[in-house]
Design a protein around this motif. Structure first.
Motif, mmCIF file in Angstrom:
data_model
loop_
_atom_site.group_PDB
_atom_site.id
_atom_site.type_symbol
_atom_site.label_atom_id
_atom_site.label_comp_id
_atom_site.label_asym_id
_atom_site.label_seq_id
_atom_site.Cartn_x
_atom_site.Cartn_y
_atom_site.Cartn_z
ATOM 1 N N SER A 22 0.839 -1.197 0.000
ATOM 2 C CA SER A 22 0.000 0.000 0.000
ATOM 3 C C SER A 22 0.876 1.250 0.000
ATOM 4 O O SER A 22 2.070 1.198 0.276
ATOM 5 C CB SER A 22 -0.920 0.001 1.224
ATOM 6 O OG SER A 22 -0.160 -0.009 2.414
ATOM 7 N N LEU A 23 0.257 2.385 -0.305
ATOM 8 C CA LEU A 23 0.964 3.658 -0.367
ATOM 9 C C LEU A 23 0.426 4.591 0.699
ATOM 10 O O LEU A 23 -0.754 4.523 1.066
ATOM 11 C CB LEU A 23 0.799 4.307 -1.742
ATOM 12 C CG LEU A 23 1.246 3.489 -2.947
ATOM 13 C CD1 LEU A 23 0.970 4.276 -4.237
ATOM 14 C CD2 LEU A 23 2.715 3.106 -2.855
ATOM 15 N N ILE A 24 1.270 5.458 1.204
ATOM 16 C CA ILE A 24 0.782 6.508 2.099
ATOM 17 C C ILE A 24 0.497 7.755 1.274
ATOM 18 O O ILE A 24 0.972 7.918 0.149
ATOM 19 C CB ILE A 24 1.798 6.806 3.228
ATOM 20 C CG1 ILE A 24 3.162 7.200 2.657
ATOM 21 C CG2 ILE A 24 1.950 5.616 4.133
ATOM 22 C CD1 ILE A 24 4.170 7.566 3.730
ATOM 23 N N GLN A 25 -0.316 8.640 1.821
ATOM 24 C CA GLN A 25 -0.806 9.799 1.084
ATOM 25 C C GLN A 25 -0.039 11.068 1.472
ATOM 26 O O GLN A 25 0.343 11.253 2.626
ATOM 27 C CB GLN A 25 -2.297 10.003 1.370
ATOM 28 C CG GLN A 25 -3.149 8.792 1.028
ATOM 29 C CD GLN A 25 -3.038 8.410 -0.440
ATOM 30 O OE1 GLN A 25 -3.191 9.273 -1.319
ATOM 31 N NE2 GLN A 25 -2.795 7.133 -0.698
ATOM 32 N N ALA A 48 10.250 -6.641 0.695
ATOM 33 C CA ALA A 48 9.877 -7.102 -0.639
ATOM 34 C C ALA A 48 8.490 -6.643 -1.062
ATOM 35 O O ALA A 48 8.341 -5.665 -1.780
ATOM 36 C CB ALA A 48 9.990 -8.623 -0.724
ATOM 37 N N VAL A 49 7.456 -7.300 -0.611
ATOM 38 C CA VAL A 49 6.140 -7.119 -1.242
ATOM 39 C C VAL A 49 5.051 -6.677 -0.261
ATOM 40 O O VAL A 49 3.869 -6.796 -0.552
ATOM 41 C CB VAL A 49 5.706 -8.427 -1.933
ATOM 42 C CG1 VAL A 49 6.656 -8.755 -3.074
ATOM 43 C CG2 VAL A 49 5.625 -9.585 -0.937
ATOM 44 N N ARG A 50 5.446 -6.153 0.896
ATOM 45 C CA ARG A 50 4.419 -5.788 1.870
ATOM 46 C C ARG A 50 4.730 -4.457 2.538
ATOM 47 O O ARG A 50 5.834 -4.235 3.028
ATOM 48 C CB ARG A 50 4.272 -6.878 2.941
ATOM 49 C CG ARG A 50 3.923 -8.248 2.360
ATOM 50 C CD ARG A 50 3.922 -9.344 3.417
ATOM 51 N NE ARG A 50 3.779 -10.644 2.779
ATOM 52 C CZ ARG A 50 4.803 -11.421 2.433
ATOM 53 N NH1 ARG A 50 6.036 -11.024 2.651
ATOM 54 N NH2 ARG A 50 4.582 -12.582 1.850
ATOM 55 N N PHE A 51 3.722 -3.588 2.540
ATOM 56 C CA PHE A 51 3.740 -2.372 3.361
ATOM 57 C C PHE A 51 2.289 -2.108 3.727
ATOM 58 O O PHE A 51 1.531 -1.497 2.975
ATOM 59 C CB PHE A 51 4.343 -1.191 2.598
ATOM 60 C CG PHE A 51 4.585 0.009 3.474
ATOM 61 C CD1 PHE A 51 5.677 0.053 4.328
ATOM 62 C CD2 PHE A 51 3.709 1.089 3.461
ATOM 63 C CE1 PHE A 51 5.900 1.155 5.147
ATOM 64 C CE2 PHE A 51 3.923 2.194 4.279
ATOM 65 C CZ PHE A 51 5.030 2.229 5.117
ATOM 66 N N ARG A 52 1.898 -2.613 4.887
ATOM 67 C CA ARG A 52 0.499 -2.640 5.290
ATOM 68 C C ARG A 52 0.139 -1.497 6.237
ATOM 69 O O ARG A 52 -0.900 -1.532 6.895
ATOM 70 C CB ARG A 52 0.178 -3.982 5.939
ATOM 71 C CG ARG A 52 0.505 -5.181 5.026
ATOM 72 C CD ARG A 52 0.357 -6.511 5.749
ATOM 73 N NE ARG A 52 -1.011 -6.793 6.102
ATOM 74 C CZ ARG A 52 -1.890 -7.434 5.322
ATOM 75 N NH1 ARG A 52 -1.515 -7.853 4.122
ATOM 76 N NH2 ARG A 52 -3.114 -7.646 5.726
ATOM 77 N N PHE A 53 1.007 -0.490 6.300
ATOM 78 C CA PHE A 53 0.661 0.717 7.048
ATOM 79 C C PHE A 53 -0.233 1.623 6.203
ATOM 80 O O PHE A 53 -0.091 1.691 4.981
ATOM 81 C CB PHE A 53 1.920 1.500 7.420
ATOM 82 C CG PHE A 53 2.703 0.921 8.560
ATOM 83 C CD1 PHE A 53 2.200 0.951 9.859
ATOM 84 C CD2 PHE A 53 3.958 0.366 8.348
ATOM 85 C CE1 PHE A 53 2.928 0.430 10.913
ATOM 86 C CE2 PHE A 53 4.690 -0.154 9.393
ATOM 87 C CZ PHE A 53 4.173 -0.127 10.681
ATOM 88 N N THR A 54 -1.107 2.328 6.853
ATOM 89 C CA THR A 54 -1.802 3.453 6.229
ATOM 90 C C THR A 54 -1.271 4.727 6.871
ATOM 91 O O THR A 54 -0.754 4.701 7.994
ATOM 92 C CB THR A 54 -3.315 3.359 6.440
ATOM 93 O OG1 THR A 54 -3.592 3.358 7.858
ATOM 94 C CG2 THR A 54 -3.872 2.098 5.804
ATOM 95 N N GLY A 55 -1.407 5.840 6.169
ATOM 96 C CA GLY A 55 -0.922 7.054 6.785
ATOM 97 C C GLY A 55 -0.675 8.169 5.799
ATOM 98 O O GLY A 55 -1.076 8.106 4.620
ATOM 99 N N VAL A 74 7.268 14.848 8.082
ATOM 100 C CA VAL A 74 6.573 14.087 9.110
ATOM 101 C C VAL A 74 5.759 12.975 8.449
ATOM 102 O O VAL A 74 4.931 13.237 7.564
ATOM 103 C CB VAL A 74 5.637 14.976 9.952
ATOM 104 C CG1 VAL A 74 4.870 14.136 10.970
ATOM 105 C CG2 VAL A 74 6.432 16.063 10.657
ATOM 106 N N TYR A 75 6.032 11.734 8.866
ATOM 107 C CA TYR A 75 5.249 10.568 8.442
ATOM 108 C C TYR A 75 4.359 10.143 9.615
ATOM 109 O O TYR A 75 4.823 10.036 10.756
ATOM 110 C CB TYR A 75 6.152 9.392 8.076
ATOM 111 C CG TYR A 75 7.068 9.601 6.908
ATOM 112 C CD1 TYR A 75 6.684 9.278 5.616
ATOM 113 C CD2 TYR A 75 8.368 10.079 7.101
ATOM 114 C CE1 TYR A 75 7.545 9.441 4.540
ATOM 115 C CE2 TYR A 75 9.238 10.244 6.044
ATOM 116 C CZ TYR A 75 8.825 9.926 4.758
ATOM 117 O OH TYR A 75 9.697 10.080 3.703
#
Length: 806
Positions: free
Chosen positions: A169-172, A255-262, A272-273
């Motif tokens: 996923s991507l953060i905004q 590799a294939v996972r980024f399950r944070f939202t933000g 700031v993240y």
């Protein structure tokens, strides 16, 4: 025959990008600090062992575990031998939140037959993770090797759940405003990142995922920050926030996972993240502030529950070793997974510059080197506790920490008459020879290379003259840690145990200089820095090393000999000294010169210690060695010393500079001959057209024929690598000899030429660059790119121009 199916080799998912695979599996090798368990009599009080860890992302059933002989610690310059597991402890995790439970503890296991597996039957053992912990091995005893852990095990069973799916996923982006910046700092937005640049540093931040896109430094402040020190590229992502909970789906992996939202916001020089993950109830606020000469990082991690993780980091920086063998210079924190270190610290990128690191709050940090993947990973953690088995516990509640990365330079006090080029060399390379690895707790060949106690004398000549590197971090502590690993039996290049004809012997019986260089480093530490408490703590180990060294005098003449490496022409053997592909053997002039200097320092250091009973025997030994040395190695046909005398009694003389310089410097050549001897070598250098020392000195001025070389270097021309190649490594010995006999003008001129190579960083580079050696026409012919022994010149500079830091 060995069977191929193995749960440990179960591949994780890869990105859909052709051959840019990540090569990740559901297991990892891990190094951990440990203390002796019950029954481990004779083990060091603190050591690093290796294990293979099975890391499923849910429940699994294991039916049987097998192990077999596999490659051990490869010492280089010796054959790759298969090692075997002697003591094995198997730990299992019954639930993701339970403590590790001991499943099996096997002791005193014999070697397995070739290609045979020893099986442990477990029936239907359900688990959320396994640790296969090698606590003792056949060759290196208590110091169990990575290679054995990586290759010895087979686990049969099944996964209850499919491998965790891809989820990148991507953060905004919530705001970007670069209108207000501090003086001296520029910023730009392009290609999904924001980059800040000053004359001293350049740092890029990704906008759709946490992580640096670029990190460059120029400690000279000339704006040369374009080189990216990081390992970046498609397919595998090793920067930024990482979190892989035990027994569950990874939240953020390479590799294939980024399950944070933000979200991410950029306001002037502040980024700031804000990250959240509901499944594991973790949230982060990551704040970076960039200034022209420093970067500030603040972290707030809020957790509703305590969480166990296989790996985790609030922020990871993954450096690219072929660009620069970046290193952390710091004191270690010897608990749990190895590599943890304390603040203050220095992050140094050779040829580029250094950051002074200072941490506050609930901060932890660790560094680990992944040599096969050319990665050096620095992890910044907040509110985490290392567990003794090697995993991590993220504490519940609000956890806060901060780090400051401030551009710094070496500030060793120098005399007023120090030449400008010498000062420039110190500014550029003063930290570079301190090739410390927190994950192995020792100075090493370089920041991404192996341990090499054969270089202990190089380290002592630097560390004992540098004093405080940054406030509260003293250089002699790095030497102390390296000595402790050697004294406690930790293996390394040309060290540890070797196997021949089925029997084990010390590697120092082959590489004589490993023992003599390490003993010299120890002797200098004892005489200049060691506390009485430290000497008492390691007195048994020191006495054992002295006894072993004395036993290497095989014929009673005071000189030590190798029974394994004969030095005979045509034997194709490797060396007894640092010049490892030259067939030094039997009586080694270089190794014995260092031994004599060690005995001199020990004579000063031991009388007031619990080892005082060694004083008289060492004094007698020193006299015998001195009385034998010159007559053994002096070659009347050339007027200087041979490099070695082989088992057949023949002198092997190829005009070796470092050997002769070392012997003269410590007084092994009669005073009425010493100056003439070195003048003869200077005349020989002029006669053969030796180039400027800017790119280093050759180890020998006359070609070494193939019959006096190991097989690996035969067939190459004079001037290639160790057969006359130019390098700063070991060059300090020749200059020390020149200074000792009053040839100051020649020595100063040569030193200043050597300093030119340091000042412009032309003689060292990233791993595999080959800049550490040069042909006589200046073409690179090395391999590592940076060797720790090159920087003994820094110790010589401090000896010549330094002011006592105390």
């Amino acid at each position: 025959m060995l069977q191929s199916t193995n749960l440990l080799d179960t591949p994780d998912l890869d990105p859909p990008m052709g051959d840019l695979f990540s090569f990740r599996t559901l297991s990892q090798c891990r190094s951990v600090w440990t203390e002796p368990t019950d029954g481990e009599s004779g083990a060091p009080q603190r050591r690093i062992i290796h294990s293979r860890v099975f890391t499923p992302t849910g429940k699994a059933t294991v039916n049987r575990i097998g192990f077999h002989n596999a490659p051990g610690y490869h010492k280089c310059g010796s054959h790759q031998e298969d090692d075997w597991i002697v003591d094995l402890r198997i730990l299992t995790l019954d639930t993701p939140n339970s403590n590790w439970r001991e499943l099996e503890y096997l002791r005193d296991l014999p070697p397995q037959e070739a290609d045979k597996i020893h099986w442990i039957e477990l029936g239907e053992q359900e688990t959320y993770g396994l640790i296969l912990e090698i606590r003792r091995c056949g060759i290196d005893d208590w110091w169990t090797p990575w290679n054995l852990a990586a290759n010895a095990f087979v686990v049969k069973g099944k996964l209850h759940e499919p491998i965790a799916p891809r989820n990148e996923s991507l953060i905004q982006v919530s705001q970007i405003d670069l209108s207000t910046l501090p003086a001296g700092l520029q910023a730009s937005q392009r290609d999904g990142k924001v980059t800040f640049k000053s004359n001293f540093l350049e740092v890029g931040f990704l906008l759709s995922r946490t992580g640096f896109s670029h990190l460059g430094i120029d400690q000279q402040g000339q704006g040369k920050t374009q080189t990216n020190l990081l390992q970046v590229g498609p397919g595998s992502f090793h920067q930024g926030t990482m979190l892989s909970p035990v027994g569950d789906i990874p939240v953020a992996d390479p590799a294939v996972r980024f399950r944070f939202t933000g979200t991410v916001s950029v306001n002037g020089n502040k980024i700031v993240y804000q990250l959240q993950n509901q499944r594991c109830e973790q949230s982060y606020r990551l704040e970076w502030t960039v200034f022209p000469e420093r970067i500030h990082f603040r972290v707030n991690r809020n957790s509703k529950q305590t969480l166990r993780a296989w790996h985790s980091a609030a922020w990871r920086m993954s450096f690219h070793a072929p660009t620069a063998a970046s290193q952390i210079i710091a004191m270690i924190d010897p608990q749990g997974q190895s590599g943890s270190f304390t603040s203050p610290a220095i992050l140094h990128a050779p040829a580029h510059g250094s950051f002074a690191l200072e941490a506050k709050g609930q901060a932890q940090a660790r560094l680990e080197v992944f040599r096969p993947r050319d990665r050096i990973e620095l992890e910044l953690k907040v509110g985490e506790s290392p567990r003794p088995e090697g995993d991590w516990q993220l504490e519940a509640g609000v956890n806060e920490a901060s780090w400051t990365f401030a551009v710094t330079r070496p500030h060793f006090p120098l005399a007023e008459n120090t030449p400008d080029v010498v000062r420039a060399a110190i500014q550029q390379a003063g930290f570079t020879g301190l090739n410390f690895r927190p994950d192995t707790a020792t100075l090493s060949n370089n920041g991404a290379s192996m341990h090499c106690p054969i270089s202990m004398d190089t380290w002592s000549c630097q560390c004992l003259r540098m004093g405080e590197l940054v406030p509260s971090l003293r250089s002699e502590e790095l030497l102390r840690l390296s000595l402790e690993r050697w004294l406690d039996g930790g293996p390394g290049y040309a060290g540890g145990n070797l196997k021949q004809d089925g029997a084990l012997h010390s590697g120092e019986d082959e590489y004589l200089m490993t023992g003599t260089a390490a003993l010299l480093g120890l002797a200098e530490y004892l005489s200049k820095a060691a506390s009485s408490e430290w000497i008492e703590r390691f007195s048994l180990q020191i006495e054992r090393k002295l006894r072993e060294m004395k036993e290497r005098d095989l014929d009673g003449d005071g000189l030590i000999e190798s029974p394994y490496r004969t030095g005979t022409s045509g034997s194709q053997q490797w060396s007894t000294c640092w010049y490892d592909v030259i067939s030094y053997g039997w009586k080694d002039a270089f190794a014995n010169a260092l031994l004599y200097e060690a005995l001199q320092h020990l004579s000063d250091a031991l009388p007031k210690t619990s080892l005082a009973h060694w004083s008289a025997p060492l004094a007698q030994w020193k006299t015998r060695l001195r009385d034998s040395y010159f007559n053994t190695f002096y070659n009347p046909e050339t007027g200087w010393l041979a490099g070695w005398v082989c088992r057949e009694g023949k002198r092997h003389d190829h005009a070796f500079l470092a050997v002769n310089g070392a012997a003269v410097a410590v007084g092994l050549v009669p005073k009425d001959s010493a100056k003439e001897l070195l003048q003869g070598l200077l005349e020989e250098a002029k006669a053969v057209g030796m180039p400027s020392a800017q790119l280093g000195l050759p180890g020998n001025l006359r070609p070494i024929p193939d019959e006096d070389l190991s097989d690996i270097i035969q067939g190459y021309p004079f001037g290639y690598y160790q057969n006359g190649g130019r390098t700063h490594a070991q060059a300090r010995h020749f200059l020390r000899g020149l200074y000792a006999v009053g040839l100051h003008e020649a020595a100063d001129a040569m030193l200043q030429e050597l300093c030119e190579g340091f000042a412009d960083a032309s003689v060292f580079g990233g791993c595999k660059s080959g800049l550490d050696w040069r042909y006589w026409d200046d073409r690179p012919c090395g391999y590592e790119g940076l060797l720790t022994d090159q920087f003994g010149i820094i110790g010589l500079i401090l000896e010549r121009y330094g002011v006592d830091p105390t």
